[in-house]
Design a protein around this motif. Structure first.
Motif, PDB file in Angstrom:
ATOM      1  N   ALA A   1      -5.456   1.025   2.508  1.00  0.00           N
ATOM      2  CA  ALA A   1      -6.453   0.123   1.943  1.00  0.00           C
ATOM      3  C   ALA A   1      -7.073  -0.716   3.048  1.00  0.00           C
ATOM      4  O   ALA A   1      -6.372  -1.214   3.929  1.00  0.00           O
ATOM      5  N   PHE A   2      -8.383  -0.866   2.971  1.00  0.00           N
ATOM      6  CA  PHE A   2      -9.146  -1.656   3.928  1.00  0.00           C
ATOM      7  C   PHE A   2     -10.011  -2.638   3.143  1.00  0.00           C
ATOM      8  O   PHE A   2     -11.019  -2.237   2.561  1.00  0.00           O
ATOM      9  N   PRO A   3      -9.646  -3.923   3.103  1.00  0.00           N
ATOM     10  CA  PRO A   3     -10.521  -4.906   2.453  1.00  0.00           C
ATOM     11  C   PRO A   3     -11.853  -4.966   3.207  1.00  0.00           C
ATOM     12  O   PRO A   3     -11.882  -4.870   4.440  1.00  0.00           O
ATOM     13  N   LEU A   4     -12.938  -5.097   2.472  1.00  0.00           N
ATOM     14  CA  LEU A   4     -14.269  -5.099   3.079  1.00  0.00           C
ATOM     15  C   LEU A   4     -14.872  -6.490   3.022  1.00  0.00           C
ATOM     16  O   LEU A   4     -14.865  -7.125   1.965  1.00  0.00           O
ATOM     17  N   SER A   5     -15.384  -6.941   4.144  1.00  0.00           N
ATOM     18  CA  SER A   5     -16.062  -8.230   4.165  1.00  0.00           C
ATOM     19  C   SER A   5     -17.560  -7.988   4.016  1.00  0.00           C
ATOM     20  O   SER A   5     -18.096  -7.014   4.540  1.00  0.00           O
TER      21      SER A   5
ATOM     22  N   VAL B   1       0.832  -1.199   0.000  1.00  0.00           N
ATOM     23  CA  VAL B   1       0.000   0.000   0.000  1.00  0.00           C
ATOM     24  C   VAL B   1       0.867   1.248   0.000  1.00  0.00           C
ATOM     25  O   VAL B   1       0.611   2.202  -0.722  1.00  0.00           O
ATOM     26  N   ALA B   2       1.941   1.257   0.793  1.00  0.00           N
ATOM     27  CA  ALA B   2       2.840   2.418   0.831  1.00  0.00           C
ATOM     28  C   ALA B   2       3.495   2.637  -0.526  1.00  0.00           C
ATOM     29  O   ALA B   2       3.613   3.766  -0.994  1.00  0.00           O
ATOM     30  N   GLN B   3       3.920   1.547  -1.163  1.00  0.00           N
ATOM     31  CA  GLN B   3       4.536   1.681  -2.491  1.00  0.00           C
ATOM     32  C   GLN B   3       3.515   2.173  -3.507  1.00  0.00           C
ATOM     33  O   GLN B   3       3.835   2.983  -4.363  1.00  0.00           O
TER      34      GLN B   3
ATOM     35  N   VAL C   1      -9.514  14.654   1.883  1.00  0.00           N
ATOM     36  CA  VAL C   1      -9.368  13.204   2.008  1.00  0.00           C
ATOM     37  C   VAL C   1     -10.102  12.571   0.833  1.00  0.00           C
ATOM     38  O   VAL C   1     -11.284  12.854   0.612  1.00  0.00           O
ATOM     39  N   HIS C   2      -9.370  11.743   0.090  1.00  0.00           N
ATOM     40  CA  HIS C   2      -9.963  10.995  -1.020  1.00  0.00           C
ATOM     41  C   HIS C   2     -10.450   9.668  -0.456  1.00  0.00           C
ATOM     42  O   HIS C   2      -9.694   8.932   0.175  1.00  0.00           O
ATOM     43  N   VAL C   3     -11.727   9.372  -0.658  1.00  0.00           N
ATOM     44  CA  VAL C   3     -12.358   8.135  -0.212  1.00  0.00           C
ATOM     45  C   VAL C   3     -12.796   7.393  -1.473  1.00  0.00           C
ATOM     46  O   VAL C   3     -13.481   7.964  -2.312  1.00  0.00           O
ATOM     47  N   GLU C   4     -12.379   6.132  -1.585  1.00  0.00           N
ATOM     48  CA  GLU C   4     -12.713   5.383  -2.802  1.00  0.00           C
ATOM     49  C   GLU C   4     -13.033   3.941  -2.435  1.00  0.00           C
ATOM     50  O   GLU C   4     -12.288   3.297  -1.695  1.00  0.00           O
ATOM     51  N   VAL C   5     -14.144   3.432  -2.967  1.00  0.00           N
ATOM     52  CA  VAL C   5     -14.528   2.038  -2.762  1.00  0.00           C
ATOM     53  C   VAL C   5     -14.594   1.378  -4.135  1.00  0.00           C
ATOM     54  O   VAL C   5     -15.301   1.839  -5.025  1.00  0.00           O
ATOM     55  N   THR C   6     -13.829   0.295  -4.269  1.00  0.00           N
ATOM     56  CA  THR C   6     -13.768  -0.457  -5.523  1.00  0.00           C
ATOM     57  C   THR C   6     -14.386  -1.828  -5.291  1.00  0.00           C
ATOM     58  O   THR C   6     -14.135  -2.466  -4.266  1.00  0.00           O
ATOM     59  N   ASP C   7     -15.206  -2.264  -6.252  1.00  0.00           N
ATOM     60  CA  ASP C   7     -15.848  -3.573  -6.159  1.00  0.00           C
ATOM     61  C   ASP C   7     -15.905  -4.183  -7.558  1.00  0.00           C
ATOM     62  O   ASP C   7     -15.386  -3.601  -8.509  1.00  0.00           O
ATOM     63  N   LEU C   8     -16.538  -5.329  -7.683  1.00  0.00           N
ATOM     64  CA  LEU C   8     -16.605  -6.026  -8.966  1.00  0.00           C
ATOM     65  C   LEU C   8     -17.814  -5.638  -9.807  1.00  0.00           C
ATOM     66  O   LEU C   8     -18.110  -6.299 -10.798  1.00  0.00           O
ATOM     67  N   GLY C   9     -18.479  -4.572  -9.444  1.00  0.00           N
ATOM     68  CA  GLY C   9     -19.613  -4.099 -10.234  1.00  0.00           C
ATOM     69  C   GLY C   9     -20.937  -4.515  -9.635  1.00  0.00           C
ATOM     70  O   GLY C   9     -21.012  -5.235  -8.636  1.00  0.00           O
ATOM     71  N   ALA C  10     -21.988  -4.063 -10.276  1.00  0.00           N
ATOM     72  CA  ALA C  10     -23.337  -4.257  -9.754  1.00  0.00           C
ATOM     73  C   ALA C  10     -23.715  -5.722  -9.647  1.00  0.00           C
ATOM     74  O   ALA C  10     -23.431  -6.523 -10.537  1.00  0.00           O
ATOM     75  N   ALA C  11     -24.365  -6.035  -8.533  1.00  0.00           N
ATOM     76  CA  ALA C  11     -24.939  -7.361  -8.343  1.00  0.00           C
ATOM     77  C   ALA C  11     -26.278  -7.391  -9.079  1.00  0.00           C
ATOM     78  O   ALA C  11     -26.775  -6.369  -9.541  1.00  0.00           O
ATOM     79  N   ALA C  12     -26.860  -8.560  -9.173  1.00  0.00           N
ATOM     80  CA  ALA C  12     -28.172  -8.676  -9.815  1.00  0.00           C
ATOM     81  C   ALA C  12     -29.170  -7.798  -9.074  1.00  0.00           C
ATOM     82  O   ALA C  12     -29.159  -7.741  -7.838  1.00  0.00           O
TER      83      ALA C  12
END
Length: 141
Positions: free
Chosen positions: A17-21, A3-5, A85-96
């Motif tokens: 980075a914070f992985p989300l469950s 993450v630092a790199q 502060v930049h806040v960003e959430v990345t996911d695999l796209g919309a669910a059904a």
């Protein structure tokens, strides 16, 4: 790449980075971790509140409406001569989309992105073949 790199390679000092469950309590847990980070950054209390609300809304949106996995990223950046502060959430796209029996009650849902827009200096969405990122930049000083 750590993450630092990642932050250094992109010109950002710190990229957290914070992985989300996709589990009950995930939003509360990530808010708690982000609060510690924002305290370490010595942000004013009002800015902390705004960032935490934006984090909550973007994370909830990803956990409810998108396919896992999802990751929250935060970093500081200059914005119009101020700190943000930049806040960003990345996911695999919309669910059904939900069926009629499971569609959310419009009186209780659907205001999150409006809240994000109101609290942010800038916000948006980036989509590509690998998923989507919703982001916001909240003025912090």
């Amino acid at each position: 790449m750590s993450v630092a790199q990642l932050g250094a390679a992109s010109g950002r000092e710190e990229n957290h980075a914070f992985p989300l469950s996709h589990t009950p309590g995930a939003v509360s847990a990530v808010r708690h971790r982000v609060c510690g980070l924002l305290d370490a950054w010595n942000l004013p209390p009002d800015a902390v509140d705004d960032v935490l609300l934006v984090v909550s809304e973007l994370v909830t949106n990803a956990l409810v409406h998108a396919r896992p996995p999802a990751t929250l990223r935060l970093w500081r950046l200059p914005l119009d001569g101020r700190q943000a502060v930049h806040v960003e959430v990345t996911d695999l796209g919309a669910a059904a989309p939900p069926g009629p029996a499971t569609a959310p009650d419009p009186d209780e849902h659907g205001r999150g992105l409006g809240i994000v827009t109101a609290l942010s200096a800038r916000c948006g969405v980036r989509a590509d073949a690998g998923g989507a990122s919703r982001w916001a930049e909240v003025v912090a000083s």
